[in-house]
Write an enzyme that holds these catalytic residues in place. Structure first.
Site, PDB file in Angstrom:
ATOM      1  N   ARG A   1      -2.576  -1.974  -3.522  1.00 50.55           N
ATOM      2  CA  ARG A   1      -3.818  -1.292  -3.395  1.00 50.55           C
ATOM      3  C   ARG A   1      -3.782   0.027  -4.232  1.00 50.55           C
ATOM      4  NH1 ARG A   1      -5.148   2.991   1.251  1.00 50.55           N
ATOM      5  NH2 ARG A   1      -7.194   3.315   0.558  1.00 50.55           N
TER       6      ARG A   1
ATOM      7  N   ASN B   1       0.876  -1.217  -0.025  1.00 50.54           N
ATOM      8  CA  ASN B   1       0.059   0.176  -0.053  1.00 50.54           C
ATOM      9  C   ASN B   1       0.985   1.152  -0.019  1.00 50.54           C
ATOM     10  OD1 ASN B   1      -1.711   2.154   0.549  1.00 50.54           O
ATOM     11  ND2 ASN B   1      -2.715   1.121   2.320  1.00 50.54           N
TER      12      ASN B   1
ATOM     13  N   ARG C   1     -12.207  14.376   8.777  1.00 50.26           N
ATOM     14  CA  ARG C   1     -12.877  14.892   7.551  1.00 50.26           C
ATOM     15  C   ARG C   1     -14.373  15.357   7.791  1.00 50.26           C
ATOM     16  NH1 ARG C   1     -11.270   9.939   4.433  1.00 50.26           N
ATOM     17  NH2 ARG C   1      -9.349  10.393   3.804  1.00 50.26           N
TER      18      ARG C   1
ATOM     19  N   HIS D   1     -12.993   2.368  -0.005  1.00 45.62           N
ATOM     20  CA  HIS D   1     -12.939   1.270   1.116  1.00 45.62           C
ATOM     21  C   HIS D   1     -13.686  -0.005   0.306  1.00 45.62           C
ATOM     22  CE1 HIS D   1     -13.236   4.352   4.471  1.00 45.62           C
ATOM     23  NE2 HIS D   1     -12.071   4.215   4.280  1.00 45.62           N
TER      24      HIS D   1
ATOM     25  N   GLU E   1      -8.151  -5.811   4.789  1.00 47.47           N
ATOM     26  CA  GLU E   1      -7.896  -5.494   3.599  1.00 47.47           C
ATOM     27  C   GLU E   1      -6.625  -5.965   2.790  1.00 47.47           C
ATOM     28  OE1 GLU E   1      -8.752  -1.498   5.325  1.00 47.47           O
ATOM     29  OE2 GLU E   1      -9.484  -1.041   2.977  1.00 47.47           O
TER      30      GLU E   1
END
Ligand code: ADP
Length: 399
Positions: free
Chosen positions: A90, A7, A240, A179, A384
């Site tokens: 990813r 990643n 956020r 996601h 993941e």
């Protein structure tokens, strides 16, 4: 097969080496401060963490250091780099071009580059990792697993914004969702674990981490999801803001005498539960502790977060005309019982009942609704990296 999962961000690179037969993680690590100075944190699973401070001028050097660590006699986990059969990457934004994972070739790289304007910080960094692997490990296949791909089943009525159509045609402005790897992994696991009919199932996945999103998955396909063209939309997150009236952006720019870009930084990095709590923390462990001591803003941050989550669940029950299971996952979803309780309090009218004892669970798979509950609610830890490794194996084995 041994799969290296990568990643790659602009100045960091996370990795795991996974044995696909046993699905065991052999080593995990993180390269930090690439292009600044450089630090590698490497942990052979079952062994001691090693920290190596060494210049990492670019990602190629970082990946070389990772590979050296993996074969190191003292803290390595394999004898030879030839043992790495494939690399799974990813990739953040696949736009409308990529609806599933792909074996990466020149054409795929060009396709990902076309999506760069939609994720200008992430996609180029992801590709640097791909190119570095191609250079260092020629002949080893690289697979790209997109954050957006699982959501590509959405109907136009779910992904179109209320904007002039030409902006969708010309600039690809629409909801994409993120996601996806986690929503796919957890929704499939929910069907399996709860013995639902894969062809007749309605699952809502609440991925509540520092970044947070919800999806409505009907018969294995995403009908709707809360993140939008970028990960800013939807839930209130760690830092956020999630959904806000777009006029706020203009109003703040005027009031604070800041540029649009500067206001966007505030919305991205200084808002969410961090902002609501008055800058206390974006971490729910800190917020819970402060709320317990009577900090009103911390309590409010938890309330706003939970209420927004409940509203999205309610709207997705409407979108799917029902729901069989609700799954909580990621850092907050897996660990924070107070959020799960506050969210589920809104669904008493539907006959959803929480088992308070089961709801104490942290980080493990568990049904947290009572046997009488009309809808099953479960905590399902996401993974993941394992999902990326599985996709990588599926696309490269015996090929
Ligand atoms: P991301 O991958 O987006 O960085 P994670 O899924 O790792 O996020 O979630 C990180 C967040 O999960 C933390 O910021 C914190 O709010 C929450 N979290 C993690 N562990 C716990 C815990 N034990 N108790 C409460 N909250 C936790």
């Amino acid at each position: 097969m041994k799969v290296l999962v990568i990643n790659c961000g602009s100045s960091s690179l996370k990795y795991q080496l996974i044995d696909s037969e046993t699905e065991e993680v052999l080593a995990v690590g993180l390269c930090e401060r690439i292009g600044i100075d450089g630090r590698l944190n490497h942990t052979p699973v079952g062994g001691e963490k090693v920290v190596i401070n060494k210049d990492m001028p670019d990602h190629e050097v970082a990946i070389r250091m990772v590979l050296d660590a993996l074969v190191n006699r003292e803290y390595g986990v394999i004898r030879d780099l030839k043992e790495i059969d494939a690399v799974g990457h990813r990739l953040v934004h696949g736009g409308e071009k990529f609806t599933s994972s792909v074996v990466i070739d020149d054409e795929v790289i060009a396709g990902v580059e076309e999506c760069n304007p939609l994720a200008p910080l992430h996609n180029p960094a992801n590709l640097i990792g791909v190119r570095a692997c191609q250079a260092i490990m020629p002949g080893v296949p690289n697979v790209g697993v997109f954050d957006t791909a699982f959501h590509q089943t959405m109907d136009p009525k779910a992904f179109m914004y209320g904007l002039p159509y030409e902006y969708y045609e010309k600039y690809k402005v629409r909801r994409y969702g993120f996601h996806g790897t986690s929503h796919s992994f957890v929704s499939k696991r929910a069907v399996e674990m709860l013995k639902l009919d894969p062809e007749n199932s309605k699952v809502i996945v609440c991925h509540l981490g520092n970044g947070a999103s919800i999806s409505a998955v009907k018969n294995g396909k995403v009908m709707d999801t809360s993140m939008g063209m970028t990960p800013m939309e939807g839930l209130v997150m760690g830092t956020r803001c999630g959904d806000v009236d777009p006029t706020v952006v203009e109003y703040l720019a005027h009031s604070l005498d800041k540029s649009l870009e500067e206001v966007m930084v505030i919305l991205n990095k200084e808002s969410g539960v961090y902002g609501i709590s008055g800058g206390l923390s974006s971490d729910f462990r800190d917020l819970e502790a402060a709320a317990d001591e009577g900090n009103r803003k911390a309590e409010l941050a938890i309330d706003v977060f939970s209420y927004r989550t409940a509203k999205y669940i309610g709207s997705y029950i409407a979108a799917m005309n029902g729901v069989d299971a609700i799954a909580f996952t990621a850092g907050i979803g897996e660990n924070t019982s107070i959020v799960r309780r506050k969210v589920l309090e809104h669904f008493g009218y539907m006959g959803i009942t929480l088992d308070p004892e089961a709801n104490k669970v942290r980080g493990e798979e568990k049904i947290i609704s009572t046997p009488e509950s009309k809808v099953t609610v479960a905590v399902i830890p996401t993974n993941e990296e394992l999902a990326i490794a599985r996709e990588t194996v599926a696309l490269t084995q015996n090929k």
